[in-house]
Enzyme design. Structure first.
Site, short mmCIF file in Angstrom:
data_model
loop_
_atom_site.label_atom_id
_atom_site.label_comp_id
_atom_site.label_asym_id
_atom_site.label_seq_id
_atom_site.Cartn_x
_atom_site.Cartn_y
_atom_site.Cartn_z
N TYR A 29 19.79 -34.64 2.08
CA TYR A 29 20.21 -34.00 0.82
C TYR A 29 18.99 -33.25 0.29
CZ TYR A 29 24.41 -36.87 1.11
OH TYR A 29 25.59 -37.45 1.52
C1 LIG Z 1 29.57 -29.98 3.29
C2 LIG Z 1 28.45 -30.91 3.67
C3 LIG Z 1 28.76 -32.24 3.93
C4 LIG Z 1 27.76 -33.14 4.30
N1 LIG Z 1 28.10 -34.45 4.55
C5 LIG Z 1 27.13 -35.32 4.95
C6 LIG Z 1 27.45 -36.67 5.25
O1 LIG Z 1 28.61 -37.11 5.18
N2 LIG Z 1 26.44 -37.50 5.63
C7 LIG Z 1 25.14 -37.07 5.74
O2 LIG Z 1 24.27 -37.84 6.13
N3 LIG Z 1 24.81 -35.79 5.44
C8 LIG Z 1 25.78 -34.91 5.06
N4 LIG Z 1 25.42 -33.62 4.77
C9 LIG Z 1 24.03 -33.20 4.89
C10 LIG Z 1 23.69 -32.83 6.34
O3 LIG Z 1 23.46 -34.02 7.08
C11 LIG Z 1 22.42 -31.97 6.39
O4 LIG Z 1 22.58 -30.81 5.63
C12 LIG Z 1 22.03 -31.65 7.85
O5 LIG Z 1 20.66 -31.39 7.93
C13 LIG Z 1 22.84 -30.46 8.36
O6 LIG Z 1 22.59 -30.18 9.69
P1 LIG Z 1 22.93 -28.71 10.25
O7 LIG Z 1 22.54 -28.68 11.67
O8 LIG Z 1 24.33 -28.37 9.88
O9 LIG Z 1 22.01 -27.83 9.31
P2 LIG Z 1 20.87 -26.73 9.57
O10 LIG Z 1 20.75 -26.02 8.26
O11 LIG Z 1 21.17 -25.92 10.77
O12 LIG Z 1 19.60 -27.62 9.85
C14 LIG Z 1 19.00 -28.48 8.90
C15 LIG Z 1 17.51 -28.64 9.22
O13 LIG Z 1 17.33 -29.15 10.53
C16 LIG Z 1 16.67 -28.19 11.38
N5 LIG Z 1 17.34 -28.21 12.68
C17 LIG Z 1 18.65 -27.98 12.93
N6 LIG Z 1 18.91 -28.12 14.23
C18 LIG Z 1 17.75 -28.45 14.84
C19 LIG Z 1 17.38 -28.73 16.19
N7 LIG Z 1 18.26 -28.70 17.17
N8 LIG Z 1 16.09 -29.01 16.47
C20 LIG Z 1 15.17 -29.05 15.46
N9 LIG Z 1 15.47 -28.81 14.17
C21 LIG Z 1 16.74 -28.52 13.85
C22 LIG Z 1 16.79 -26.86 10.64
O14 LIG Z 1 15.74 -25.97 10.96
C23 LIG Z 1 16.76 -27.31 9.19
O15 LIG Z 1 15.44 -27.54 8.78
C24 LIG Z 1 26.42 -32.69 4.39
C25 LIG Z 1 26.12 -31.35 4.13
C26 LIG Z 1 27.12 -30.47 3.77
C27 LIG Z 1 26.77 -29.05 3.47
#
Ligand SMILES: Cc1cc2nc3c(=O)[nH]c(=O)nc-3n(C[C@H](O)[C@H](O)[C@H](O)COP(=O)(O)OP(=O)(O)OC[C@H]3O[C@@H](n4cnc5c(N)ncnc54)[C@H](O)[C@@H]3O)c2cc1C
Ligand SMILES: *[C@@H]1O[C@H](CO)[C@@H](O)[C@H](O)[C@H]1NC(C)=O
Ligand SMILES: *[C@@H]1O[C@H](CO)[C@@H](O)[C@H](O)[C@H]1NC(C)=O
Length: 406
Positions: A326
């Site tokens: 978060y």
């Molecule tokens: C609608 C919504 C619902 C959510 N529900 C939950 C929930 O139920 N439980 C929970 O725990 N969290 C929840 N989250 C939060 C979520 O876990 C984080 O936002 C998570 O970091 C998202 O991952 P992403 O790959 O989609 O995001 P991105 O924005 O792509 O990545 C997030 C971070 O990780 C880095 N990153 C991504 N992929 C990699 C990789 N392969 N290697 C190295 N670094 C990487 C990115 O550079 C960035 O710093 C929710 C978020 C949203 C928007």
């Protein structure tokens, strides 16, 4: 140029695709192969997959295997697993990151490593220490968990007139102590405000899980808190007062997620995610708005900051803990344009990682000394700073000598 790795782009502060400095996005959207091995109860998941795609691929092969990750299907496994990742099974099986058994990662030198070749320190760090910090994760190997074929889901609505305050108060004592098969969370919001669930239909074909498009997209700001002691009824009533303010009209929600169960059993240093025994529950504060413009945004953001200040006496202290998934840049940031000192990073780092922060700095310094992977809240390398300081000293000595010669 800086590198920003993007999984499914759900970062709360947009760190996977927004920066003040010139940067390149490495988007993993095409890395989405998921191989489920029912006999081994494991799966290899490429890092551009969403958790919805993962749930779908597991469900294709088995009705009695699952994975304890988040609720919203469009969340990416790239960022989600890198920061912990929890959902309705956390009291039974812990976090997504607790159930990772191997990974493939590109390190700062461009080498592709697995668990054996990266070593246990780095493997520890990538399971919760935050994305875009230790390397680029290409794929995770996860351990699947047993689930019953049928689960019961229910929702109960209570208004203040129906003694909701008493209910929330009592919930704090019982929800973290329930049997681990029972997960009851609370969503507090203003009556008729538009924030029920994630907007996904709860019946109909499973392939809704494959959609990478979020059902609704709105502006929002979020914050997190951990609670060790039940909040007294009077304290809860003070929170409700914020909900009657104008900024909460378009919608706000406060989500109370019970801990306990398996979360109490896993050591606070098993992986970088430190919020274990002693936590009754976690709060997520959210405020949404639809209108464009800085002024509207400022008003809503300042509303949630005021609510956050009000909460201070009731939640964790020294540090006031927070959940990295978060993401909240209010709690402290690195100097993204230059060198971030250990002390500067510790301000936010201790809130997300508590005593695990130092070990993360140690691993980072070892595996990525030049701080190639970085963002506003990535673990700093001690060496890149030292090198810079030494260079500055050399530079100034050289300049002074030249000065003396001239
Ligand atoms: C609608 C919504 C619902 C959510 N529900 C939950 C929930 O139920 N439980 C929970 O725990 N969290 C929840 N989250 C939060 C979520 O876990 C984080 O936002 C998570 O970091 C998202 O991952 P992403 O790959 O989609 O995001 P991105 O924005 O792509 O990545 C997030 C971070 O990780 C880095 N990153 C991504 N992929 C990699 C990789 N392969 N290697 C190295 N670094 C990487 C990115 O550079 C960035 O710093 C929710 C978020 C949203 C928007
Ligand atoms: C609310 O609590 C009061 C006092 O305990 C009780 O008298 C009343 O019946 C309760 N109301 C509802 C709707 O449960
Ligand atoms: C909420 O919505 C219902 C149904 O639309 C309506 O009857 C009720 O008056 C609304 N309540 C408030 C407090 O706006």
């Amino acid at each position: 140029m800086h590198i920003r790795v993007r999984g499914a782009g759900h970062d709360y502060e947009g760190l996977s695709y927004v920066s003040e400095v010139p940067f390149v996005i490495v988007d993993l959207i095409n890395l989405r192969t998921i191989n489920v091995d029912v006999n081994d109860k494991s799966a290899w998941v490429e890092a551009g997959s969403t958790i919805g795609e993962l749930y779908y691929r597991i469900a294709e092969k088995s009705k009695t295997l699952g994975f304890p990750a988040g609720v919203c299907p469009t969340v990416g496994v790239g960022g989600h697993f890198s920061g912990g990742g929890y959902g309705v099974m956390l009291r039974k099986y812990g976090l997504a990151a607790d159930n990772i058994v191997d990974a493939r990662l590109i390190d700062a030198n461009g080498r592709i490593l697995d668990r054996a070749s990266m070593g246990e320190d780095l493997f520890w760090a990538i399971r919760g220490g935050g994305g875009n910090t230790f390397g680029l994760v290409l794929a995770w190997k996860i351990k699947l968990v047993d689930v019953p074929e049928i689960v019961t889901v229910f929702t109960l609505d209570k208004t203040l007139e129906q003694n909701a305050t008493k209910l929330v108060h009592k919930w704090q004592y019982v929800a973290p102590r329930f049997h681990e098969d029972l997960f009851i969370r609370i969503l507090v919001s203003r009556l008729n405000s538009s924030n029920q669930g994630d907007g996904f239909p709860t019946d109909g074909p499973l392939d809704v899980l494959l959609s990478r498009v979020q059902f609704s997209t709105r502006y929002f700001k979020a914050k997190s808190d951990y609670v060790y002691q039940p909040i007294p009824e009077g304290g809860l009533e003070g929170i409700w007062r914020f909900f009657f303010e104008d900024e909460a009209q378009s919608s706000q929600v406060m989500i109370l997620n019970p801990y306990g169960g398996r979360m109490d059993e896993i050591s606070a240093s098993a992986i970088p995610f430190p919020h274990r025994a002693g936590n009754l529950y976690k709060i997520q504060h959210l405020v949404y708005w639809d209108e464009e413009g800085e002024e509207v945004a400022e008003r809503h953001i300042s509303w949630i900051r005021r609510l956050y200040s009000y909460m201070a006496p009731f939640v964790s202290k020294l540090p006031r803990a927070a959940y990295i998934n978060y993401r909240d840049l209010d709690i402290g940031v690195n100097n993204i344009k230059g060198y971030t000192s250990y002390v500067q990073a510790k301000v936010w780092g201790i809130k997300y990682f508590k005593n695990n922060f130092d070990r993360l700095v140690h691993v980072k310094t070892k595996v990525d000394p030049s701080n190639f992977f970085r963002n506003e809240q990535s673990i700093p390398s001690l060496l890149s700073g030292r090198t810079k300081v030494i260079n500055e000293v050399h530079h100034s000595i050289k300049n002074n000598m030249m000065h003396a010669i001239i």
